[in-house]
Design an enzyme around this catalytic site. Structure first.
Site, PDB file in Angstrom:
ATOM      1  N   GLY A  14       0.812  -1.228   0.000  1.00 40.28           N
ATOM      2  CA  GLY A  14       0.000   0.000   0.000  1.00 40.28           C
ATOM      3  C   GLY A  14       0.838   1.267   0.000  1.00 40.28           C
ATOM      4  O   GLY A  14       2.061   1.226  -0.179  1.00 40.28           O
ATOM      5  N   PHE A 149     -12.477  14.761  12.562  1.00 40.50           N
ATOM      6  CA  PHE A 149     -13.827  14.932  12.023  1.00 40.50           C
ATOM      7  C   PHE A 149     -14.074  13.833  10.987  1.00 40.50           C
ATOM      8  O   PHE A 149     -13.287  13.647  10.066  1.00 40.50           O
ATOM      9  CB  PHE A 149     -13.913  16.315  11.360  1.00 40.50           C
ATOM     10  CG  PHE A 149     -15.298  16.749  10.978  1.00 40.50           C
ATOM     11  CD1 PHE A 149     -15.984  17.682  11.744  1.00 40.50           C
ATOM     12  CD2 PHE A 149     -15.913  16.235   9.843  1.00 40.50           C
ATOM     13  CE1 PHE A 149     -17.259  18.096  11.378  1.00 40.50           C
ATOM     14  CE2 PHE A 149     -17.190  16.643   9.484  1.00 40.50           C
ATOM     15  CZ  PHE A 149     -17.860  17.572  10.243  1.00 40.50           C
ATOM     16  N   TYR A 154     -12.186   5.179  12.835  1.00 38.61           N
ATOM     17  CA  TYR A 154     -10.732   5.139  12.628  1.00 38.61           C
ATOM     18  C   TYR A 154      -9.993   5.650  13.877  1.00 38.61           C
ATOM     19  O   TYR A 154      -9.015   5.042  14.326  1.00 38.61           O
ATOM     20  CB  TYR A 154     -10.411   5.999  11.406  1.00 38.61           C
ATOM     21  CG  TYR A 154      -8.996   5.973  10.902  1.00 38.61           C
ATOM     22  CD1 TYR A 154      -8.566   4.999   9.997  1.00 38.61           C
ATOM     23  CD2 TYR A 154      -8.074   6.951  11.283  1.00 38.61           C
ATOM     24  CE1 TYR A 154      -7.265   5.009   9.492  1.00 38.61           C
ATOM     25  CE2 TYR A 154      -6.782   6.966  10.789  1.00 38.61           C
ATOM     26  CZ  TYR A 154      -6.384   5.990   9.890  1.00 38.61           C
ATOM     27  OH  TYR A 154      -5.094   6.001   9.393  1.00 38.61           O
TER      28      TYR A 154
HETATM   29  N1  CAA Z   1     -13.004  20.017  10.503  1.00 39.34           N
HETATM   30  C1  CAA Z   1     -14.092  20.786  10.702  1.00 39.34           C
HETATM   31  N2  CAA Z   1     -15.177  20.742   9.921  1.00 39.34           N
HETATM   32  C2  CAA Z   1     -15.166  19.894   8.892  1.00 39.34           C
HETATM   33  C3  CAA Z   1     -14.082  19.060   8.627  1.00 39.34           C
HETATM   34  C4  CAA Z   1     -12.965  19.160   9.487  1.00 39.34           C
HETATM   35  N3  CAA Z   1     -11.860  18.395   9.302  1.00 39.34           N
HETATM   36  N4  CAA Z   1     -14.361  18.317   7.550  1.00 39.34           N
HETATM   37  C5  CAA Z   1     -15.600  18.681   7.150  1.00 39.34           C
HETATM   38  N5  CAA Z   1     -16.064  19.637   7.940  1.00 39.34           N
HETATM   39  C6  CAA Z   1     -17.339  20.320   7.821  1.00 39.34           C
HETATM   40  C7  CAA Z   1     -17.544  20.861   6.411  1.00 39.34           C
HETATM   41  O1  CAA Z   1     -16.872  22.098   6.257  1.00 39.34           O
HETATM   42  C8  CAA Z   1     -19.064  20.987   6.367  1.00 39.34           C
HETATM   43  O2  CAA Z   1     -19.437  22.117   7.077  1.00 39.34           O
HETATM   44  P1  CAA Z   1     -20.773  22.932   6.642  1.00 39.34           P
HETATM   45  O3  CAA Z   1     -21.902  21.949   6.709  1.00 39.34           O
HETATM   46  O4  CAA Z   1     -20.843  24.018   7.693  1.00 39.34           O
HETATM   47  O5  CAA Z   1     -20.484  23.410   5.278  1.00 39.34           O
HETATM   48  C9  CAA Z   1     -19.517  19.766   7.183  1.00 39.34           C
HETATM   49  O6  CAA Z   1     -18.420  19.383   7.996  1.00 39.34           O
HETATM   50  C10 CAA Z   1     -19.912  18.585   6.284  1.00 39.34           C
HETATM   51  O7  CAA Z   1     -18.774  18.331   5.457  1.00 39.34           O
HETATM   52  P2  CAA Z   1     -18.893  17.564   4.108  1.00 39.34           P
HETATM   53  O8  CAA Z   1     -19.750  18.294   3.150  1.00 39.34           O
HETATM   54  O9  CAA Z   1     -17.493  17.211   3.671  1.00 39.34           O
HETATM   55  O10 CAA Z   1     -19.714  16.272   4.557  1.00 39.34           O
HETATM   56  P3  CAA Z   1     -19.679  14.888   3.916  1.00 39.34           P
HETATM   57  O11 CAA Z   1     -20.641  14.040   4.672  1.00 39.34           O
HETATM   58  O12 CAA Z   1     -19.781  14.976   2.425  1.00 39.34           O
HETATM   59  O13 CAA Z   1     -18.175  14.378   4.214  1.00 39.34           O
HETATM   60  C11 CAA Z   1     -16.341  13.684   5.501  1.00 39.34           C
HETATM   61  C12 CAA Z   1     -17.739  14.265   5.538  1.00 39.34           C
HETATM   62  C13 CAA Z   1     -16.362  12.313   4.840  1.00 39.34           C
HETATM   63  C14 CAA Z   1     -15.905  13.550   6.942  1.00 39.34           C
HETATM   64  C15 CAA Z   1     -15.422  14.615   4.683  1.00 39.34           C
HETATM   65  O14 CAA Z   1     -15.508  15.909   5.202  1.00 39.34           O
HETATM   66  C16 CAA Z   1     -13.976  14.182   4.757  1.00 39.34           C
HETATM   67  O15 CAA Z   1     -13.549  13.304   4.029  1.00 39.34           O
HETATM   68  N6  CAA Z   1     -13.189  14.785   5.672  1.00 39.34           N
HETATM   69  C17 CAA Z   1     -11.816  14.425   5.877  1.00 39.34           C
HETATM   70  C18 CAA Z   1     -11.697  13.333   6.936  1.00 39.34           C
HETATM   71  C19 CAA Z   1     -10.261  13.053   7.215  1.00 39.34           C
HETATM   72  O16 CAA Z   1      -9.518  13.912   7.643  1.00 39.34           O
HETATM   73  N7  CAA Z   1      -9.838  11.822   6.977  1.00 39.34           N
HETATM   74  C20 CAA Z   1      -8.466  11.487   7.145  1.00 39.34           C
HETATM   75  C21 CAA Z   1      -8.118  10.506   6.074  1.00 39.34           C
HETATM   76  S1  CAA Z   1      -6.375  10.264   5.991  1.00 39.34           S
HETATM   77  C22 CAA Z   1      -6.054   9.264   7.244  1.00 39.34           C
HETATM   78  O17 CAA Z   1      -6.883   8.818   7.960  1.00 39.34           O
HETATM   79  C23 CAA Z   1      -4.609   8.928   7.417  1.00 39.34           C
HETATM   80  C24 CAA Z   1      -4.163   9.316   8.745  1.00 39.34           C
HETATM   81  O18 CAA Z   1      -3.965   8.459   9.566  1.00 39.34           O
HETATM   82  C25 CAA Z   1      -3.902  10.734   9.045  1.00 39.34           C
END
Ligand code: CAA
Length: 248
Positions: A14, A149, A154
């Site tokens: 991966g 968030f 996870y």
């Molecule tokens: N902090 C604060 N607010 C957040 C946010 C964050 N990190 N991410 C999203 N929001 C807010 C958005 O701005 C939005 O606000 P409004 O309704 O006021 O506009 C609200 O939350 C809804 O957001 P989305 O439209 O994105 O909602 P969704 O349901 O389509 O998606 C989600 C939600 C899947 C969580 C998407 O926001 C996302 O993918 N976020 C990133 C999550 C993340 O950080 N994952 C890490 C992956 S990498 C990893 O995991 C490796 C590691 O070990 C570090």
């Protein structure tokens, strides 16, 4: 001594896994990679690696299954030798807000990210203790330390990993076996680049003081250190490697 040690890297094909596997091979370890039985691209990955000068042994291991982990680790030890180093790296995300999260999304992440550490470590620990040398490195995440968030599943699994590390490290500390957690921040792999760009740019990158995503080889370098003789006094640690995103 490094030449003789055998390392198993779960999820070794991966985003992080490839870097860990290749850097460990560069450092002189004999590396066995495991991959998900659902991975249909393993042959092309192995071919690509061959082209780059790496001939890895590779086994399909369903790390969610205790039975499959047991059977494949037995096979690896029979065919390749004793497992001296285990890098529990396999992991998945199913990001969504808690409101949208179903039981299956919770279970998939807990099973793949946390149960896998038990399933795999259980197969190798007795041998490490008997031989008075071993290294277990569990790959957690900054999001297990601080929460994220959209990642209740996870973050819970990754936080659980460090509880596992600390308890097991205590049990085997006198036996020449170290058990550590590393907690990478946001690294430039597919898992991170799959995050919607506007979220990455507006919510995540501004929180990283170093001002960029991490590089997989930076994670691999830390793992190589933890495998070394010089790291024998490091056990039960949770080492952050996150560009300053979270300090505690
Ligand atoms: N902090 C604060 N607010 C957040 C946010 C964050 N990190 N991410 C999203 N929001 C807010 C958005 O701005 C939005 O606000 P409004 O309704 O006021 O506009 C609200 O939350 C809804 O957001 P989305 O439209 O994105 O909602 P969704 O349901 O389509 O998606 C989600 C939600 C899947 C969580 C998407 O926001 C996302 O993918 N976020 C990133 C999550 C993340 O950080 N994952 C890490 C992956 S990498 C990893 O995991 C490796 C590691 O070990 C570090």
């Amino acid at each position: 001594m490094a030449q003789k040690q055998l390392a198993v890297v779960t999820g070794g094909m991966g985003g992080l896994g490839e870097s860990i596997s290749t850097k460990m091979a560069d450092a002189g370890y004999k590396v066995v990679v495991t991959y998900s039985p659902s991975n249909t691209k393993y042959k092309s990955w192995l071919d690509e690696m061959k082209g780059r000068g790496y001939s890895f042994s590779a086994y399909p291991v369903d790390v969610v299954s205790f039975e499959d982990s047991a059977a494949k680790c037995a096979q690896i030890q029979k065919e390749c030798g004793n497992i001296d180093i285990l890098v529990n790296n396999a992991g998945i995300t199913r990001d969504m807000t808690f409101k949208k999260m179903g039981k299956a999304d919770w279970d998939a992440v807990m099973h793949t990210n946390l149960d896998s550490c038990f399933n795999m470590t259980k197969q190798v620990m007795d041998g490490m203790v008997e031989r008075s040398w071993g290294r277990v490195i569990n790959v957690s995440s900054v999001n297990g330390q601080k929460g994220a968030f959209g990642q209740t599943n996870y973050s819970a699994a990754k936080a659980g990993i460090h509880g596992f590390t600390k308890a097991l490290a205590l049990e085997v500390a006198k036996k020449g076996v170290t058990v550590n957690t590393i907690s990478p921040g946001y690294i430039g792999t597919k898992m991170v680049t799959a995050i919607p760009k506007e979220i990455l740019d507006s919510k995540i990158l501004p929180q990283i003081p170093v001002g960029r995503l991490g590089k997989p080889e930076e994670i691999a370098g830390l793992i190589i250190y933890l495998c070394s003789e010089e790291a024998a006094f490091v056990t039960g640690a949770n080492i952050s490697i996150n560009g300053g995103q979270h300090m505690y």
